[in-house]
Motif scaffolding. Structure first.
Motif, PDB file in Angstrom:
ATOM      1  N   SER A  41       0.826  -1.171  -0.095  1.00 20.74           N
ATOM      2  CA  SER A  41       0.034   0.095   0.107  1.00 20.74           C
ATOM      3  C   SER A  41       1.087   1.194  -0.188  1.00 20.74           C
ATOM      4  CB  SER A  41      -0.904   0.009   1.130  1.00 20.74           C
ATOM      5  OG  SER A  41      -2.121  -1.084   1.100  1.00 20.74           O
ATOM      6  N   PHE A  42       1.164   1.643  -1.291  1.00 24.63           N
ATOM      7  CA  PHE A  42       1.958   2.765  -1.281  1.00 24.63           C
ATOM      8  C   PHE A  42       1.250   4.129  -1.091  1.00 24.63           C
ATOM      9  CE2 PHE A  42       3.473  -0.084  -4.403  1.00 24.63           C
ATOM     10  CZ  PHE A  42       5.030  -0.035  -4.391  1.00 24.63           C
ATOM     11  N   ASN A  43       2.008   5.171  -0.454  1.00 27.03           N
ATOM     12  CA  ASN A  43       1.107   6.276   0.121  1.00 27.03           C
ATOM     13  C   ASN A  43       2.123   7.407  -0.007  1.00 27.03           C
ATOM     14  OD1 ASN A  43      -0.106   8.611   1.570  1.00 27.03           O
ATOM     15  ND2 ASN A  43      -1.576   7.095   2.327  1.00 27.03           N
ATOM     16  N   PRO A  44       1.855   8.629  -0.952  1.00 26.25           N
ATOM     17  CA  PRO A  44       2.880   9.721  -0.950  1.00 26.25           C
ATOM     18  C   PRO A  44       2.950  10.594   0.204  1.00 26.25           C
ATOM     19  CG  PRO A  44       0.630  10.225  -1.759  1.00 26.25           C
ATOM     20  CD  PRO A  44       0.579   8.913  -1.391  1.00 26.25           C
ATOM     21  N   ASN A  45       2.325  10.072   1.361  1.00 26.09           N
ATOM     22  CA  ASN A  45       2.722  10.698   2.774  1.00 26.09           C
ATOM     23  C   ASN A  45       3.516   9.804   3.636  1.00 26.09           C
ATOM     24  OD1 ASN A  45       0.649  13.389   2.982  1.00 26.09           O
ATOM     25  ND2 ASN A  45      -0.260  11.945   1.800  1.00 26.09           N
ATOM     26  N   ARG A  46       3.700   8.789   3.135  1.00 25.08           N
ATOM     27  CA  ARG A  46       4.581   7.857   3.896  1.00 25.08           C
ATOM     28  C   ARG A  46       6.270   8.294   3.639  1.00 25.08           C
ATOM     29  NH1 ARG A  46       3.091   3.426   2.482  1.00 25.08           N
ATOM     30  NH2 ARG A  46       1.957   2.679   4.373  1.00 25.08           N
ATOM     31  N   LEU A  47       6.696   8.966   4.522  1.00 24.31           N
ATOM     32  CA  LEU A  47       8.012   9.563   4.317  1.00 24.31           C
ATOM     33  C   LEU A  47       9.137   9.303   5.245  1.00 24.31           C
ATOM     34  CD1 LEU A  47       6.558  12.997   2.970  1.00 24.31           C
ATOM     35  CD2 LEU A  47       7.318  11.255   1.645  1.00 24.31           C
ATOM     36  N   ALA A  48      10.224   9.318   5.162  1.00 23.48           N
ATOM     37  CA  ALA A  48      11.547   9.258   5.979  1.00 23.48           C
ATOM     38  C   ALA A  48      11.857  10.358   6.463  1.00 23.48           C
ATOM     39  CB  ALA A  48      12.679   8.676   5.165  1.00 23.48           C
ATOM     40  N   PRO A  49      12.223  10.489   7.771  1.00 22.36           N
ATOM     41  CA  PRO A  49      12.547  11.599   8.430  1.00 22.36           C
ATOM     42  C   PRO A  49      13.606  12.439   7.716  1.00 22.36           C
ATOM     43  CG  PRO A  49      12.538  10.013  10.127  1.00 22.36           C
ATOM     44  CD  PRO A  49      12.296   9.280   8.895  1.00 22.36           C
ATOM     45  N   GLY A  50      13.341  13.713   7.414  1.00 20.74           N
ATOM     46  CA  GLY A  50      14.371  14.276   6.703  1.00 20.74           C
ATOM     47  C   GLY A  50      13.485  14.897   5.323  1.00 20.74           C
ATOM     48  N   ILE A  51      12.221  14.298   5.083  1.00 20.86           N
ATOM     49  CA  ILE A  51      11.548  14.590   3.936  1.00 20.86           C
ATOM     50  C   ILE A  51      10.051  14.814   4.770  1.00 20.86           C
ATOM     51  CG2 ILE A  51      10.411  13.891   1.782  1.00 20.86           C
ATOM     52  CD1 ILE A  51      12.642  12.101   1.478  1.00 20.86           C
ATOM     53  N   GLU A  52       9.330  16.272   4.330  1.00 18.14           N
ATOM     54  CA  GLU A  52       8.038  16.611   4.762  1.00 18.14           C
ATOM     55  C   GLU A  52       7.296  16.848   3.785  1.00 18.14           C
ATOM     56  OE1 GLU A  52       8.552  19.136   8.416  1.00 18.14           O
ATOM     57  OE2 GLU A  52      10.499  19.248   7.694  1.00 18.14           O
ATOM     58  N   VAL A  53       5.819  16.637   4.027  1.00 20.33           N
ATOM     59  CA  VAL A  53       4.819  17.328   3.168  1.00 20.33           C
ATOM     60  C   VAL A  53       4.708  18.452   3.037  1.00 20.33           C
ATOM     61  CG1 VAL A  53       3.479  15.189   3.533  1.00 20.33           C
ATOM     62  CG2 VAL A  53       3.234  16.946   4.614  1.00 20.33           C
TER      63      VAL A  53
END
Length: 337
Positions: free
Chosen positions: A297-309
């Motif tokens: 389940s991909f989600n464009p809001n699933r981000l590693a620390p260091g990247i923010e929406v």
């Protein structure tokens, strides 16, 4: 975050406009193929972003390529938006996702725009236009609509064009959809994550950025004048990877003052600085497509620390809508931590 009720309405609006919804599958980008690969960041990536997958160490990656249309029919040769969803398997269970398509800009700015678009851009019966009407279109400096594909009975083009005629912000994205064509290979198309994200550098500097994947082999479409082929993209990719790995460069464009940071319908100037953040090497088509393609389940809001929406309202809405879609098909849950 968009409330659950609105997220369900968003997904239902998509389903209502499908010719053949497939229960238990993604409503759009239904047809896809999972691929295994590896990502290695460039030497300069870590100076721009502290996210783990930019530290230079090899990172295992899962990629799902897809056709944009919903339904069980593959239609590889149709002019259609293609998707490239990428999961960077970094430490912990969360990972980091990047979802991109061959569409350079989106066609709506917010949730209200999307609901209006869904009402106007309904599928309509596709009728072949006589030659004299095409000539008339050309005399009026209009691009004549294409003829329907051999098994195409309904299309969304006319409704989408009506929406574009009423809304200037939608014109770039909708015109791109109409002219996008069909790729010779999933590995020979450019994919764009149309939203703005914020990345944090080791010195604490935050920059607005947009990401895209550029194929090392170059971009190449099929002949638009030829009869569209069907069901060739999966086999082509499998055969290609059996001979040699396919590679993409991850490009990061850095925004400047005055650029649209919360509107995916607006492109950034071509003069902006672009940084090569790393190389993705596709190694093989997964043997377990259910586990490595359909259940992820991909989600464009699933981000590693260091990247923010950013404050992009469409990006915010996708969090809830993707989760609703995931629950409907029994995919793996979204993990915040």
């Amino acid at each position: 975050m968009v409330d659950t009720s609105t997220a369900k309405q968003l997904v239902q609006a998509i389903i209502d406009n499908l010719e053949q919804p497939v229960p238990g599958r993604r409503p759009v980008h239904t047809i896809g193929v999972g691929v295994k690969g590896e990502f290695v960041a460039s030497d300069v990536a870590c100076t721009y972003c502290i996210a783990e997958h930019f530290n230079g160490k090899p990172v295992r990656v899962s990629v799902r390529f897809s056709n944009g249309l919903g339904g069980v029919n593959q239609h590889d040769g149709w002019s259609d938006v293609r998707g490239m969803a990428t999961r960077f398997h970094i430490s912990g269970e969360r990972g980091s996702d990047l979802i991109a398509t061959t569409l350079g800009e989106f066609f709506v700015r917010n949730v209200d725009d999307f609901f209006e678009f869904s009402k106007i851009a309904k599928r309509e019966k596709y009728e072949r236009r006589p030659w004299w009407r095409k000539v008339w279109d050309l005399l009026q400096l209009k691009i004549p609509p294409r003829n329907p594909y051999p098994d195409e009975t309904k299309n969304v083009d006319e409704g989408a064009l009506r929406y574009a005629n009423r809304h200037r912000f939608a014109q770039l994205g909708i015109f791109q959809v109409g002219l996008i064509g069909a790729p010779e290979s999933y590995a020979r198309a450019s994919y764009h994550a149309v939203h703005t994200f914020w990345v944090t550098a080791p010195d604490g500097v935050r920059r607005p950025v947009r990401f895209s994947w550029q194929p090392v082999a170059g971009v190449r479409n099929t002949d638009p004048k030829a009869v569209p082929r069907d069901r060739y993209l999966f086999d082509e990719l499998r055969d290609r990877l059996q001979r040699w790995p396919a590679r993409f460069m991850l490009m990061m464009t850095i925004g400047e003052e005055g650029d649209a940071l919360d509107d995916p319908t607006k492109p950034w100037p071509g003069t902006r600085i672009r940084v090569v953040m790393g190389t993705l090497t596709l190694l093989k088509v997964s043997e377990d497509q259910e586990a490595d393609g359909e259940r992820i389940s991909f989600n464009p809001n699933r981000l590693a620390p260091g990247i923010e929406v950013s404050n992009d309202p469409i990006l915010e809405a996708r969090l809830g809508a993707y989760e609703v879609s995931r629950e409907m098909r029994g995919g793996c849950p979204f993990k915040w931590r």
